[in-house]
Design an enzyme around this catalytic site. Structure first.
Site, PDB file in Angstrom:
ATOM      1  N   TYR A  27       0.949  -1.028  -0.197  1.00 29.71           N
ATOM      2  CA  TYR A  27      -0.033   0.132   0.028  1.00 29.71           C
ATOM      3  C   TYR A  27       1.005   1.115  -0.135  1.00 29.71           C
ATOM      4  CZ  TYR A  27      -3.898   3.141   1.268  1.00 29.71           C
ATOM      5  OH  TYR A  27      -4.880   4.154   0.983  1.00 29.71           O
ATOM      6  N   GLU A  70       1.900   6.280  -7.140  1.00 29.18           N
ATOM      7  CA  GLU A  70       0.906   7.097  -7.597  1.00 29.18           C
ATOM      8  C   GLU A  70       1.360   8.547  -7.541  1.00 29.18           C
ATOM      9  OE1 GLU A  70      -2.891   6.119  -6.001  1.00 29.18           O
ATOM     10  OE2 GLU A  70      -2.283   4.056  -6.104  1.00 29.18           O
TER      11      GLU A  70
END
Length: 222
Positions: free
Chosen positions: A150, A157
């Site tokens: 994560y 991103e």
């Protein structure tokens, strides 16, 4: 077996295969041609696999999947913003990389590894849950590997969004300036700034929630 259950089994199976293919292409291309070549190799299967997640919002809205509609929509929209809003519309982001330490670099390959492993595990979990028996190894992976994947995915991103932002400001794609008939303007770079700013409160909240779920499912000693 109901029609809805059969459909969901097929949906999850297709996306297990789709994301496994993205993962395999990412690894193969990274080794054979280098990280800068990865996006060109995985673009088509990535667009299909990630865009298909829109159906998860439909599943939640129709009640055939037990997922909150708003939360599902937010999770899917963040992925779509990265894929369509950054990688598709800002080519410089496709080859951008940031060296972290040793062999670790942040860029498209790190994003694909984080997303791909996560999605293969997630869809496998859903697939076996529909069959009524989830293998313990898949449950363990689902509630453990996110600890690393994560943060890797979120950092990838944000870095790719940062890398493509200057290009988006310069080209201003999908612009819809005022005045116009509906009296509403659209400026993608501004939308992106607001969208990714949401990661600041969103990431720690969701990460803490997932840690809580891990303790609940696996126990405090896992």
């Amino acid at each position: 077996m109901s029609l809805a259950k059969t459909y969901l089994l097929a949906y999850n199976a297709v996306l297990i295969v789709g994301w496994a293919y993205v993962l395999a292409l990412t690894a193969q291309t990274s080794l054979a041609s280098g990280p800068r070549a990865v996006y060109a190799a995985i673009e088509t299967p990535l667009l299909y696999a990630q865009t298909a997640a829109v159906l998860e919002v439909v599943h939640a809205a129709l009640g055939i999947a037990r997922s909150p509609v708003l939360v599902t929509a937010m999770q899917v929209s963040s992925r779509l913003m990265v894929v369509w809003g950054v990688l598709v519309l800002a080519p410089p982001a496709r080859v951008a990389s940031f060296h972290v330490a040793g062999p670790l670099e942040i860029g498209v390959p790190s994003l694909m590894f984080a997303w791909g492993i996560t999605e293969v595990i997630r869809y496998s979990f859903y697939f076996f849950k529909l069959l009524g028996d989830v293998p313990s190894v898949i449950t363990w992976c689902r509630y453990t590997l996110f600890i690393v994947l994560y943060p890797l995915g979120v950092s990838s991103e944000l870095f790719l969004a940062y890398s493509g932002f200057g290009y988006l400001v310069k080209t201003n794609p999908l612009a819809y300036p005022m005045p116009n008939a509906v009296n509403i303007s659209f400026h993608l770079p501004s939308v992106m700034l607001m969208f990714f700013a949401g990661y600041v409160p969103g990431f720690p909240m969701l990460y803490s929630y997932m840690l809580g779920q891990r303790k609940k499912v696996l126990g405090s000693g896992s």
